[in-house]
Design an enzyme around this catalytic site. Structure first.
Site, PDB file in Angstrom:
ATOM      1  N   GLU A  49      51.383  22.113 -35.007  1.00 19.46           N
ATOM      2  CA  GLU A  49      50.525  23.230 -34.620  1.00 19.46           C
ATOM      3  C   GLU A  49      50.134  23.143 -33.140  1.00 19.46           C
ATOM      4  O   GLU A  49      50.013  24.152 -32.455  1.00 19.46           O
ATOM      5  CB  GLU A  49      49.240  23.225 -35.466  1.00 19.46           C
ATOM      6  CG  GLU A  49      49.403  23.887 -36.828  1.00 19.46           C
ATOM      7  CD  GLU A  49      49.872  25.336 -36.724  1.00 19.46           C
ATOM      8  OE1 GLU A  49      49.584  25.991 -35.702  1.00 19.46           O
ATOM      9  OE2 GLU A  49      50.560  25.807 -37.653  1.00 19.46           O
TER      10      GLU A  49
ATOM     11  N   PRO B 221      27.013  29.992  13.481  1.00 19.87           N
ATOM     12  CA  PRO B 221      27.313  28.703  14.108  1.00 19.87           C
ATOM     13  C   PRO B 221      28.317  27.848  13.340  1.00 19.87           C
ATOM     14  O   PRO B 221      28.789  26.850  13.858  1.00 19.87           O
ATOM     15  CB  PRO B 221      25.950  28.016  14.144  1.00 19.87           C
ATOM     16  CG  PRO B 221      25.191  28.638  13.011  1.00 19.87           C
ATOM     17  CD  PRO B 221      25.667  30.039  12.870  1.00 19.87           C
TER      18      PRO B 221
ATOM     19  N   ASP C 269      37.739  33.423  17.868  1.00 21.92           N
ATOM     20  CA  ASP C 269      37.576  32.410  18.908  1.00 21.92           C
ATOM     21  C   ASP C 269      37.750  31.016  18.335  1.00 21.92           C
ATOM     22  O   ASP C 269      37.592  30.801  17.147  1.00 21.92           O
ATOM     23  CB  ASP C 269      36.178  32.527  19.512  1.00 21.92           C
ATOM     24  CG  ASP C 269      36.075  33.730  20.425  1.00 21.92           C
ATOM     25  OD1 ASP C 269      37.126  34.239  20.825  1.00 21.92           O
ATOM     26  OD2 ASP C 269      34.948  34.152  20.721  1.00 21.92           O
TER      27      ASP C 269
ATOM     28  N   LYS D  39      40.049  29.833  23.842  1.00 23.55           N
ATOM     29  CA  LYS D  39      40.646  28.884  24.769  1.00 23.55           C
ATOM     30  C   LYS D  39      40.610  27.510  24.128  1.00 23.55           C
ATOM     31  O   LYS D  39      39.547  26.961  23.883  1.00 23.55           O
ATOM     32  CB  LYS D  39      39.850  28.876  26.076  1.00 23.55           C
ATOM     33  CG  LYS D  39      40.251  30.013  26.983  1.00 23.55           C
ATOM     34  CD  LYS D  39      39.572  29.876  28.320  1.00 23.55           C
ATOM     35  CE  LYS D  39      38.437  30.872  28.383  1.00 23.55           C
ATOM     36  NZ  LYS D  39      37.430  30.625  29.339  1.00 23.55           N
TER      37      LYS D  39
ATOM     38  N   ASP E 284      26.350  34.724  17.742  1.00 24.98           N
ATOM     39  CA  ASP E 284      26.122  36.167  17.860  1.00 24.98           C
ATOM     40  C   ASP E 284      27.035  36.684  18.965  1.00 24.98           C
ATOM     41  O   ASP E 284      27.034  36.135  20.068  1.00 24.98           O
ATOM     42  CB  ASP E 284      24.648  36.394  18.240  1.00 24.98           C
ATOM     43  CG  ASP E 284      24.335  37.884  18.369  1.00 24.98           C
ATOM     44  OD1 ASP E 284      25.174  38.709  17.975  1.00 24.98           O
ATOM     45  OD2 ASP E 284      23.252  38.203  18.870  1.00 24.98           O
TER      46      ASP E 284
ATOM     47  N   MET F  26      26.723  25.831  26.563  1.00 25.78           N
ATOM     48  CA  MET F  26      27.810  25.321  27.413  1.00 25.78           C
ATOM     49  C   MET F  26      27.249  24.381  28.468  1.00 25.78           C
ATOM     50  O   MET F  26      27.611  24.440  29.635  1.00 25.78           O
ATOM     51  CB  MET F  26      28.551  26.496  28.084  1.00 25.78           C
ATOM     52  CG  MET F  26      29.289  27.345  27.072  1.00 25.78           C
ATOM     53  SD  MET F  26      29.957  28.869  27.741  1.00 25.78           S
ATOM     54  CE  MET F  26      28.566  29.975  27.571  1.00 25.78           C
TER      55      MET F  26
HETATM   56  N1  SAH Z   1      28.107  33.536  20.948  1.00 24.85           N
HETATM   57  C1  SAH Z   1      27.821  32.133  20.725  1.00 24.85           C
HETATM   58  C2  SAH Z   1      27.864  31.333  22.019  1.00 24.85           C
HETATM   59  C3  SAH Z   1      29.233  31.215  22.587  1.00 24.85           C
HETATM   60  S1  SAH Z   1      29.273  30.248  24.040  1.00 24.85           S
HETATM   61  C4  SAH Z   1      26.476  31.994  20.023  1.00 24.85           C
HETATM   62  O1  SAH Z   1      25.750  32.979  19.895  1.00 24.85           O
HETATM   63  O2  SAH Z   1      26.172  30.894  19.578  1.00 24.85           O
HETATM   64  C5  SAH Z   1      29.767  28.678  23.417  1.00 24.85           C
HETATM   65  C6  SAH Z   1      28.603  27.727  23.342  1.00 24.85           C
HETATM   66  O3  SAH Z   1      27.809  28.006  22.210  1.00 24.85           O
HETATM   67  C7  SAH Z   1      28.991  26.293  23.192  1.00 24.85           C
HETATM   68  O4  SAH Z   1      29.346  25.705  24.422  1.00 24.85           O
HETATM   69  C8  SAH Z   1      27.704  25.699  22.657  1.00 24.85           C
HETATM   70  O5  SAH Z   1      26.744  25.548  23.668  1.00 24.85           O
HETATM   71  C9  SAH Z   1      27.233  26.817  21.743  1.00 24.85           C
HETATM   72  N2  SAH Z   1      27.663  26.616  20.346  1.00 24.85           N
HETATM   73  C10 SAH Z   1      28.540  27.352  19.644  1.00 24.85           C
HETATM   74  N3  SAH Z   1      28.622  26.888  18.380  1.00 24.85           N
HETATM   75  C11 SAH Z   1      27.783  25.841  18.286  1.00 24.85           C
HETATM   76  C12 SAH Z   1      27.404  24.957  17.248  1.00 24.85           C
HETATM   77  N4  SAH Z   1      27.924  25.065  16.018  1.00 24.85           N
HETATM   78  N5  SAH Z   1      26.495  24.000  17.514  1.00 24.85           N
HETATM   79  C13 SAH Z   1      25.938  23.897  18.724  1.00 24.85           C
HETATM   80  N6  SAH Z   1      26.257  24.711  19.749  1.00 24.85           N
HETATM   81  C14 SAH Z   1      27.160  25.670  19.544  1.00 24.85           C
END
Ligand code: SAH
Length: 466
Positions: free
Chosen positions: A22, A228, A251, A273, A306, A386
């Protein structure tokens, strides 16, 4: 995922079942739905096995499974309810290089058969890796309820028209066409006039979409904040449009877990990049967005955090406006907000800092110049994006303009990701703390905001509180 789900073509392939009781019959009921050549081995066959043999639906051999039978077989099921006999079959399979499933024995099995919802040619397979068969059954019941029984019939009809439908413009037009067929016209025609009517409905729909296609909704671009990292920090809207997108331009900093939320058929293009790797120029990114949108695609331009914070959103929107392409923006949680949340320190506080400046330490020319005198004032805190490579420069500028060396500094790397690090420092020692902790980014540097949670987390795993 230890078990990878695949659909194996069993047409004219030999599938062996060792055991004819079965237990074997339960598996055979499923296997008989396929086009496999089924052979059952075992002396004491249950009534069903005998019946299927008599009907010519399988071949039953009243003897134990001989090793030679495995030669050229695709799959083997062992259904003995006896550990020793099952282990023998498993060993035979291993010697002959044929995958073996031992019924109801996950440990001995090299593959498992999922729970199945059968709407042939649509098959939904549900697996829990043996962890929760009850759950699999519940999901199966749910799916059964949701998929109308005529779905299989409609899918079979659709299969014949794939080529004709393939001539419609790709992306949203074609998707709209198929939903139109599967959701409304198809089921209605099938109910009224059977297969013939459903075919006619499909042909009508193809003709009408082919005619209207140029006037159909043109494509557009949505700039979406991916947050993030943690996919749970996405907005519901971001999640939805990501699921609808035909093309996703993303990105480098976008977390792979977020990308997984895109449809499987969506085209994913990395335009960030990569350090040392090829870089997309802004102009090329704009051109790609425009080209895909003009071809009718829903394009999601996915940016970390953002899109409106250090995301070159204006340059992209300018490009889209100039090309007359429609756009929208879905905001995301910027990494500064997420880093503040994880370090447990609000970005502003009465009496401490009434202002917070989000600044980038880099611009197109190199280190970014700011009104350092104003930034060095107590009462203003900084969230630096950055900032790692420019840390020494920022420190020097701020101290030169009167900031106290003991100003508290918090550095948060990879915020909201499993590998997040938070480090406490002062303005005077921040560069040393960054290199001691091995911080390479992406990171946010807060100046004027001490971390509340944990001094340094270099050695501790991130607290998964929520
Ligand atoms: N638009 C993104 C920022 C892009 S510029 C925002 O609103 O967060 C890229 C930078 O964002 C990085 O060099 C770093 O300073 C920051 N960043 C992005 N992701 C991150 C993360 N998970 N933790 C800490 N910093 C972060």
């Amino acid at each position: 995922m230890r078990h990878f789900p695949v659909f194996v073509d069993l047409k004219c392939q030999r599938v062996l079942v060792s055991g004819a009781s079965e237990t074997a019959a339960a598996k055979l009921r499923l296997l008989l739905k396929t086009e496999a050549l089924i052979e059952v081995y075992g002396e004491d066959a249950c009534d069903d096995v005998r019946k299927w043999h008599d009907e010519g639906r399988l071949r039953w051999f009243p003897k134990p499974l001989p090793a030679a039978a495995l030669f050229g077989a695709r799959l083997v099921y062992s259904a003995h309810d006896n550990a020793e006999a099952d282990a023998q079959v498993r060993a035979m399979g291993e010697r002959m290089g044929v995958l073996v499933n031992v019924v109801d024995n996950l440990g001995l099995s090299q593959f498992i058969t999922p729970a199945i919802v059968d709407r042939d040619p649509v098959t939904v397979a549900i697996g829990t890796e043996g962890a929760a068969p009850v759950l699999a059954r519940r999901i199966k019941a749910d799916v059964e309820e949701r998929l109308p029984t005529e779905l299989g019939q409609l899918a079979a009809i659709a299969r014949h028209y794939r080529e004709a439908a393939g001539k419609l413009p790709g992306g949203r037009v074609r998707r709209a066409f198929w939903s139109h067929f599967f959701d409304t016209d198809g089921p209605a025609a099938l109910a009224e006039g059977g297969e013939e009517a459903a075919r006619a409905a499909l042909e009508r729909l193809i003709a009408s979409y082919a005619e209207d296609a140029p006037a159909c909704d043109p494509g557009r671009v949505i700039l979406v904040g991916a947050g993030p990292g943690d996919p749970e920090l996405l907005t519901l809207k971001a999640r939805r449009v990501l699921h609808e997108a035909d093309v996703v331009l993303y990105d480098r900093l976008v977390d792979p877990r977020v990308l997984e939320l895109a449809r499987r058929e969506a085209e994913l293009i990395e335009v960030g990049k990569t350090p040392g790797g090829p870089a997309w120029k802004q102009h090329d990114i704009n051109a790609a967005m425009i080209e895909h949108a003009r071809a009718g695609a829903l394009v999601v331009r996915l940016k970390s955090g953002d899109p409106m914070v250090f995301g070159r959103a204006d340059e992209e929107l300018d490009g889209l406006d100039a090309a007359g392409v429609e756009w929208d923006v879905v905001p995301g949680i910027t990494s500064g907000s997420a880093a503040a949340a994880s370090s447990g320190r609000s970005l502003t506080r009465r009496g401490r800092n009434q202002a917070i400046t989000f600044l980038t330490a880099h611009d197109a020319q190199g280190y970014a110049e700011h009104d350092w005198r104003a930034l060095a004032q107590p009462g203003n805190a900084l969230a630096i994006y950055m900032g790692l490579r420019a840390a020494r420069f920022v420190q020097g500028r701020l101290m030169l303009h009167g900031a106290a060396p003991e100003t508290p500094v918090t550095i948060v790397e990879n915020t909201s990701r499993p590998e997040e690090k938070r480090v406490s420092a002062t303005l005077a020692n921040m560069c040393e703390r960054i290199s001691e902790a091995g911080i390479v980014g992406p990171a946010i540097i807060f100046i004027g905001l001490p971390a509340r949670r944990a001094q340094t987390l270099e050695t501790e795993p991130r607290r998964q509180a929520v």
